[in-house]
Design an enzyme around this catalytic site. Sequence first.
Site, PDB file in Angstrom:
ATOM      1  N   GLY A  90       0.923  -1.223  -0.093  1.00 17.47           N
ATOM      2  CA  GLY A  90       0.047  -0.100  -0.094  1.00 17.47           C
ATOM      3  C   GLY A  90       0.858   1.036   0.028  1.00 17.47           C
TER       4      GLY A  90
ATOM      5  N   ILE B 286       2.221   3.071   2.366  1.00 16.57           N
ATOM      6  CA  ILE B 286       3.426   3.150   3.170  1.00 16.57           C
ATOM      7  C   ILE B 286       4.219   1.968   2.749  1.00 16.57           C
ATOM      8  CG2 ILE B 286       4.428   2.611   5.713  1.00 16.57           C
ATOM      9  CD1 ILE B 286       1.328   3.427   6.665  1.00 16.57           C
TER      10      ILE B 286
ATOM     11  N   ARG C 146      -2.289  -9.010  -1.119  1.00 17.35           N
ATOM     12  CA  ARG C 146      -3.512  -9.377  -1.453  1.00 17.35           C
ATOM     13  C   ARG C 146      -3.672  -8.769  -2.964  1.00 17.35           C
ATOM     14  NH1 ARG C 146      -8.994  -6.889   0.037  1.00 17.35           N
ATOM     15  NH2 ARG C 146      -7.438  -5.303  -0.068  1.00 17.35           N
TER      16      ARG C 146
ATOM     17  N   THR D 183       6.309  -2.208  11.342  1.00 18.66           N
ATOM     18  CA  THR D 183       5.761  -0.598  11.672  1.00 18.66           C
ATOM     19  C   THR D 183       4.093  -0.827  11.455  1.00 18.66           C
ATOM     20  OG1 THR D 183       6.225  -0.135   9.328  1.00 18.66           O
ATOM     21  CG2 THR D 183       7.790   0.665  11.085  1.00 18.66           C
ATOM     22  N   SER D 184       3.392  -2.234  11.113  1.00 23.81           N
ATOM     23  CA  SER D 184       2.049  -2.149  10.933  1.00 23.81           C
ATOM     24  C   SER D 184       1.168  -2.342  12.206  1.00 23.81           C
ATOM     25  CB  SER D 184       1.893  -3.250  10.012  1.00 23.81           C
ATOM     26  OG  SER D 184       2.347  -4.594  10.294  1.00 23.81           O
ATOM     27  N   ARG D 185       1.233  -3.487  12.719  1.00 18.76           N
ATOM     28  CA  ARG D 185       0.331  -3.962  13.849  1.00 18.76           C
ATOM     29  C   ARG D 185       0.980  -5.174  14.378  1.00 18.76           C
ATOM     30  NH1 ARG D 185      -1.095   0.749  13.781  1.00 18.76           N
ATOM     31  NH2 ARG D 185      -3.186   1.510  13.941  1.00 18.76           N
TER      32      ARG D 185
ATOM     33  N   GLU E 212       0.218  -3.941  23.239  1.00 19.81           N
ATOM     34  CA  GLU E 212       0.920  -3.028  23.598  1.00 19.81           C
ATOM     35  C   GLU E 212       0.203  -2.185  24.693  1.00 19.81           C
ATOM     36  OE1 GLU E 212       1.015  -0.168  20.226  1.00 19.81           O
ATOM     37  OE2 GLU E 212       1.971  -1.604  18.978  1.00 19.81           O
TER      38      GLU E 212
ATOM     39  N   HIS F 164       5.877   2.243  19.370  1.00 23.44           N
ATOM     40  CA  HIS F 164       4.917   2.886  18.571  1.00 23.44           C
ATOM     41  C   HIS F 164       4.981   4.082  17.946  1.00 23.44           C
ATOM     42  CE1 HIS F 164       0.675   1.451  16.967  1.00 23.44           C
ATOM     43  NE2 HIS F 164       1.094   2.439  16.087  1.00 23.44           N
TER      44      HIS F 164
ATOM     45  N   GLY G 254       5.598   5.169  14.922  1.00 15.95           N
ATOM     46  CA  GLY G 254       5.398   5.526  13.385  1.00 15.95           C
ATOM     47  C   GLY G 254       4.945   6.610  12.843  1.00 15.95           C
TER      48      GLY G 254
HETATM   49  C1  GLV Z   1      -0.698   4.295  13.620  1.00 16.59           C
HETATM   50  O1  GLV Z   1      -0.370   3.239  13.941  1.00 16.59           O
HETATM   51  C2  GLV Z   1      -1.644   4.415  12.596  1.00 16.59           C
HETATM   52  O2  GLV Z   1      -2.345   3.352  12.352  1.00 16.59           O
HETATM   53  O3  GLV Z   1      -1.906   5.556  12.212  1.00 16.59           O
HETATM   54  C1  GLV Z   2      -2.244   1.695   4.148  1.00 20.58           C
HETATM   55  O1  GLV Z   2      -2.176   0.582   4.612  1.00 20.58           O
HETATM   56  C2  GLV Z   2      -1.068   2.158   3.557  1.00 20.58           C
HETATM   57  O2  GLV Z   2      -0.237   1.739   3.349  1.00 20.58           O
HETATM   58  O3  GLV Z   2      -1.191   3.650   3.620  1.00 20.58           O
END
Ligand code: GLV
Ligand code: GLV
Length: 328
Positions: free
Chosen positions: A155, A157, A177, A241-243, A272, A290, A292
């Site tokens: 995506g 990011i 996906r 850096t996602s979840r 967390e 966290h 990001g």
């Molecule tokens: C941070 O983790 C966000 O999803 O914006």
């Molecule tokens: C959403 O998930 C992004 O990559 O900005």
Amino acid sequence: MARVVVTNRIPASGLELLREQHEVIAWEQEQPPSREQVLAAVAGADAIVTLLTDRVDGELLDAAGDQLLVVANVAVGYDNLDVAACESRGVVATNTPGVLTDTTADTAFGLMLMATRRFGEAEREVRSGEPWRWGMFYLLGTSLQGKTLGIIGPGLIGIATARRARAFGMEIVYSGRSPMDPAAEAELSATRLATEELLARADVVSVHCPLVPQGRPDSTYHLIDAAALAAMKPTAYLVNTSRGPVVDEASLAAALRDGTIAGAGLDVYEDEPTIHPDLFDLENVVLLPHLGSATHETRSAMADLAARNALAVLSGQEALSPVTRRTT
Ligand code: GLV
Ligand code: GLV
């Protein structure tokens, strides 16, 4: 005038946008509210502005009441929202894509550099007060140039992270996906692979998919489990850096300890702010809390976008960035 409840402190510019048009009840204290305080505060709200630390479920939506029109989450990830519960009550849910893309990609790339060049370990060594001196073989890391970055979740990011990697001379492979945006794919000379193949090929694996809970066909819960880590090269690094729950943290700690992979950089965790205790004993993992999207500029932009989403829905317009059941 509608009633807008902001569950936690957010940057002033976002609050001002809301206050120009509506009655705003905002949490002002440094200390975040308890669940009970949030449930009490939202009663009677037409719009609620939430953070990723708020669990937006049926209980919270019911505590707000039938008049509730919109929940504007100040985050791109929205695994904290029960989207089905919002939909069934006719509540629009929104997130903040786009405005945090570069900042989060910077965090991913920073973790990549810290892990591969052992900067966290080195900084701890300097601060320990023990004598150190330059040495030909002192704290050697791994070069990124000429290596392959595997992006899981291409995506916005993921693409922005890959762009940074190209500037560092890396090759890009990805899995996801859906295919990457074709223009970005061409710009990055990126190759789409099956995730298993990506894990076997990449020197650094960076995770950028959303958390989709267990039990769904497109679930990403524990996507990086013991088997995935075993499929990686012993010289490879993992960056998340996602979840947190996308990675099985206990298996990761074991893989880092046993040399299944070389190292990792983490910004997010399964539970967390708790972090798996074994990770603290390992020098080959970088642990960030966290961060990001944590810049002044980006947090203001996120608050502004959340405010604009709430304002749009309150005035009967389409939200700027409504959430769907899943992004890429
Ligand atoms: C941070 O983790 C966000 O999803 O914006
Ligand atoms: C959403 O998930 C992004 O990559 O900005």
